[in-house]
Design a protein around this motif. Structure first.
Motif, mmCIF file in Angstrom:
data_model
loop_
_atom_site.group_PDB
_atom_site.id
_atom_site.type_symbol
_atom_site.label_atom_id
_atom_site.label_comp_id
_atom_site.label_asym_id
_atom_site.label_seq_id
_atom_site.Cartn_x
_atom_site.Cartn_y
_atom_site.Cartn_z
ATOM 1 N N THR A 13 53.896 58.726 -11.857
ATOM 2 C CA THR A 13 53.058 58.312 -10.737
ATOM 3 C C THR A 13 53.684 58.866 -9.465
ATOM 4 O OG1 THR A 13 52.474 56.291 -11.926
ATOM 5 C CG2 THR A 13 51.981 56.360 -9.566
ATOM 6 N N PHE A 14 52.859 59.508 -8.623
ATOM 7 C CA PHE A 14 53.400 60.191 -7.453
ATOM 8 C C PHE A 14 52.357 60.294 -6.350
ATOM 9 C CE2 PHE A 14 51.564 63.234 -10.330
ATOM 10 C CZ PHE A 14 50.922 64.156 -9.535
ATOM 11 N N LEU A 15 52.832 60.621 -5.168
ATOM 12 C CA LEU A 15 51.974 60.859 -4.018
ATOM 13 C C LEU A 15 51.685 62.351 -3.947
ATOM 14 C CD1 LEU A 15 50.685 59.658 -1.425
ATOM 15 C CD2 LEU A 15 52.821 60.240 -0.256
ATOM 16 N N ALA A 16 50.433 62.706 -3.798
ATOM 17 C CA ALA A 16 50.037 64.102 -3.626
ATOM 18 C C ALA A 16 49.423 64.241 -2.238
ATOM 19 C CB ALA A 16 49.028 64.524 -4.687
ATOM 20 N N VAL A 17 49.943 65.194 -1.479
ATOM 21 C CA VAL A 17 49.538 65.366 -0.091
ATOM 22 C C VAL A 17 49.104 66.808 0.121
ATOM 23 C CG1 VAL A 17 50.355 65.281 2.297
ATOM 24 C CG2 VAL A 17 51.171 63.605 0.652
ATOM 25 N N GLY A 18 47.947 66.977 0.742
ATOM 26 C CA GLY A 18 47.499 68.293 1.171
ATOM 27 C C GLY A 18 47.624 68.360 2.676
#
Length: 180
Positions: A13-18
């Motif tokens: 589980t992780f944060l994905a940032v564009g």
């Protein structure tokens, strides 16, 4: 990996940032389950309020202001505060990396949900795509995931998810098309 190794892998589980021009207009919590080969995604609207006092709220209380002000750790704290999660892992993808990735894999087949006609010379951004299935290159892919509204002010239809909601839905669909 063999089947035994995969069976022993934990979910990730992780944060994905564009990000583009230092701003984080794409913020998602993702969970990859290697045992069953699934990816779950939840988008966080870029204008989500993260402050503690509505009476003194400013633009810096929006979640997409956390990254340019305090970096990825500040954004992680804000997302963890909103969700109750304890995310430590993250991935940050800028628009150039997205364009390069899509070009390296030879493009992505994607069903563009609506006609997209948007120009912003301050960002060197021109999005001109017709609705329907097409093979997108990196520049077109960037346009699809960044699109929110047309030059004339029209946006995604309400039933799809207007403005940011439409963009978030399109971003999730694009990620699924890219990995499948």
């Amino acid at each position: 990996s063999d089947a035994e190794q995969v069976a022993n892998l934990e979910d990730l589980t992780f944060l994905a940032v564009g990000k583009s021009q230092g701003m984080t207009d794409t913020i998602m919590v993702m969970k990859y389950s290697p045992k069953i080969q699934t990816l779950s995604m939840v988008s966080i609207q870029r204008d989500t309020y993260t402050g503690s006092n509505d009476a003194t709220a400013t633009a810096s209380d929006k979640i997409n202001a956390k990254y340019p002000i305090g970096g990825i750790q500040s954004l992680l704290r804000a997302v963890n505060g909103l969700t109750g999660l304890n995310l430590k892992k993250y991935v940050v993808v800028d628009t150039k990396a997205l364009r390069d990735l899509v070009d390296v894999i030879g493009g992505v087949d994607f069903d563009v949900p609506i006609d997209m006609n948007y120009d912003d010379c301050t960002q060197d951004l021109a999005i001109h795509l017709k609705a329907g299935m097409q093979h997108l290159n990196g520049e077109q892919a960037e346009g699809v995931v960044r699109f929110r509204h047309n030059n004339n002010g029209t946006s995604y239809p309400i039933e799809y998810g207007d403005n940011d909601f439409g963009r978030m839905k399109t971003q999730r669909a694009f990620i699924m098309a890219t990995i499948s």
